[in-house]
Design a protein around this motif. Structure first.
Motif, short mmCIF file in Angstrom:
data_model
loop_
_atom_site.label_atom_id
_atom_site.label_comp_id
_atom_site.label_asym_id
_atom_site.label_seq_id
_atom_site.Cartn_x
_atom_site.Cartn_y
_atom_site.Cartn_z
N UNK A 157 0.62 -1.31 0.34
CA UNK A 157 0.32 -0.28 -0.26
C UNK A 157 0.93 1.30 0.22
N UNK A 158 0.66 2.06 -0.90
CA UNK A 158 2.02 3.38 -1.12
C UNK A 158 1.20 3.82 0.44
N UNK A 159 2.57 4.81 0.95
CA UNK A 159 2.66 6.09 1.55
C UNK A 159 1.83 6.81 0.51
N UNK A 160 1.56 7.25 -0.35
CA UNK A 160 1.03 8.31 -0.85
C UNK A 160 -0.59 8.59 -0.75
N UNK A 161 -0.71 6.81 -0.72
CA UNK A 161 -2.28 6.71 -0.76
C UNK A 161 -2.80 7.60 0.92
N UNK A 162 -1.85 6.02 1.58
CA UNK A 162 -2.48 7.24 3.19
C UNK A 162 -2.42 8.38 3.17
N UNK A 163 -1.53 8.96 2.68
CA UNK A 163 -1.56 10.26 2.92
C UNK A 163 -2.43 11.03 2.58
N UNK A 164 -3.60 10.70 1.52
CA UNK A 164 -4.85 11.02 1.00
C UNK A 164 -5.96 11.00 1.75
N UNK A 165 -5.71 10.13 3.56
CA UNK A 165 -7.06 10.22 4.18
C UNK A 165 -6.38 11.23 4.86
N UNK A 167 -7.61 13.04 8.79
CA UNK A 167 -6.96 12.82 10.06
C UNK A 167 -8.62 11.36 11.10
N UNK A 168 -8.44 10.54 11.43
CA UNK A 168 -9.19 9.81 11.56
C UNK A 168 -9.38 8.79 10.60
N UNK A 169 -8.62 9.07 9.56
CA UNK A 169 -9.90 8.25 8.39
C UNK A 169 -9.38 6.50 8.07
N UNK A 170 -9.92 5.77 7.71
CA UNK A 170 -9.71 4.54 7.27
C UNK A 170 -9.37 3.89 5.71
N UNK A 188 -6.12 6.58 10.53
CA UNK A 188 -4.38 7.81 10.58
C UNK A 188 -4.95 8.12 11.42
N UNK A 189 -3.50 8.60 12.65
CA UNK A 189 -4.17 9.40 13.24
C UNK A 189 -2.82 10.29 13.74
N UNK A 190 -2.62 11.53 12.93
CA UNK A 190 -1.47 12.22 12.75
C UNK A 190 -1.01 12.02 11.47
N UNK A 191 -0.02 11.52 11.58
CA UNK A 191 1.26 10.84 10.08
C UNK A 191 1.49 9.24 11.01
N UNK A 192 0.80 9.09 11.68
CA UNK A 192 1.24 7.61 11.62
C UNK A 192 -0.56 6.43 11.92
#
Length: 217
Positions: A157-165, A167-170, A188-192
């Motif tokens: 799963x590319x980090x670039x997709x995760x960063x499109x969430x 805050x609190x997104x799934x 997602x919680x912040x950048x974690x």
């Protein structure tokens, strides 16, 4: 002649309910969306079978039961903005349109994206936009998203997709390969990002997310 309405109800009762899908919203969506509109005309008799259906050289439509279980894991809310990665014929996006406020769907196969947009438009689902583009890139211009749903099995799963969430997104995906995959839910919680593995599943592989093959000497 196939009675599609009855076939749709049989699909929900005999395939989806029996795999621990209890969400009323999801059951209603699968009862409401005509799956036969999202398969090639030559395969309409297979529309409600509990099997994957090849819809192009690059895409296979996931069978209903694992798709419903994955969508239940995503826990889409009525006010959510949802991104569908690898929309294929548009069926998953159409289901998500019943569950959410707005759906953005991206598909690398331009012909499939065009067909999906036409099918969704014909059915009057006006809260869905299907965009041709690189599925690995997502659609950052329309985000951030409450839910990102990867419509198939991926090795990574590319980090670039995760960063499109948001805050609190799934993000929900089937992670694995063509022999074995597990449903994962990433929050997602912040950048974690925290991840849980929910259950074993089966969904066609999205080849864009396959790791490059290593050469061994």
């Amino acid at each position: 002649m196939i009675q599609f309405d009855q076939a749709r109800r049989n699909m929900v009762d005999n395939q989806i309910r029996t795999t621990d899908v209890t969400s009323y919203a999801i059951l209603k969506a699968f009862l409401s969306v005509p799956r036969e509109k999202f398969v090639p005309d030559s395969k309409q008799e297979l529309a409600y079978s509990d099997a994957d259906i090849r819809i192009s050289d690059t895409r296979v439509m996931t069978q209903p039961s694992p798709l419903a279980k994955m969508l239940q894991l995503a826990d889409i809310k009525p006010d959510d903005l949802v991104l569908i990665i690898g929309s294929g014929s548009g069926y998953t996006a159409a289901i998500a349109s019943w569950l959410s406020n707005t759906v953005v769907a991206v598909e690398s196969d331009e012909a499939l994206a065009t067909a999906a947009e036409a099918a969704i438009s014909d059915l009057g689902y006006d809260n869905v936009a299907v965009i041709p583009g690189d599925v690995k890139e997502g659609v950052p211009s329309e985000g951030p998203y409450d839910v990102i749903f990867i419509n198939g099995t991926v090795e990574e799963i590319p980090q670039s997709l995760l960063m499109q969430l948001k805050e609190g997104g799934t993000l929900v995906a089937a992670k694995g390969d063509k022999t074995m995959a597990e449903a994962v839910r990433i929050l997602r919680k912040g950048d974690n990002f925290s991840s849980i593995s929910a259950f074993d599943t089966n969904a066609p592989v999205l080849r864009e997310f396959q790791k490059p093959q290593a050469f061994h000497f």
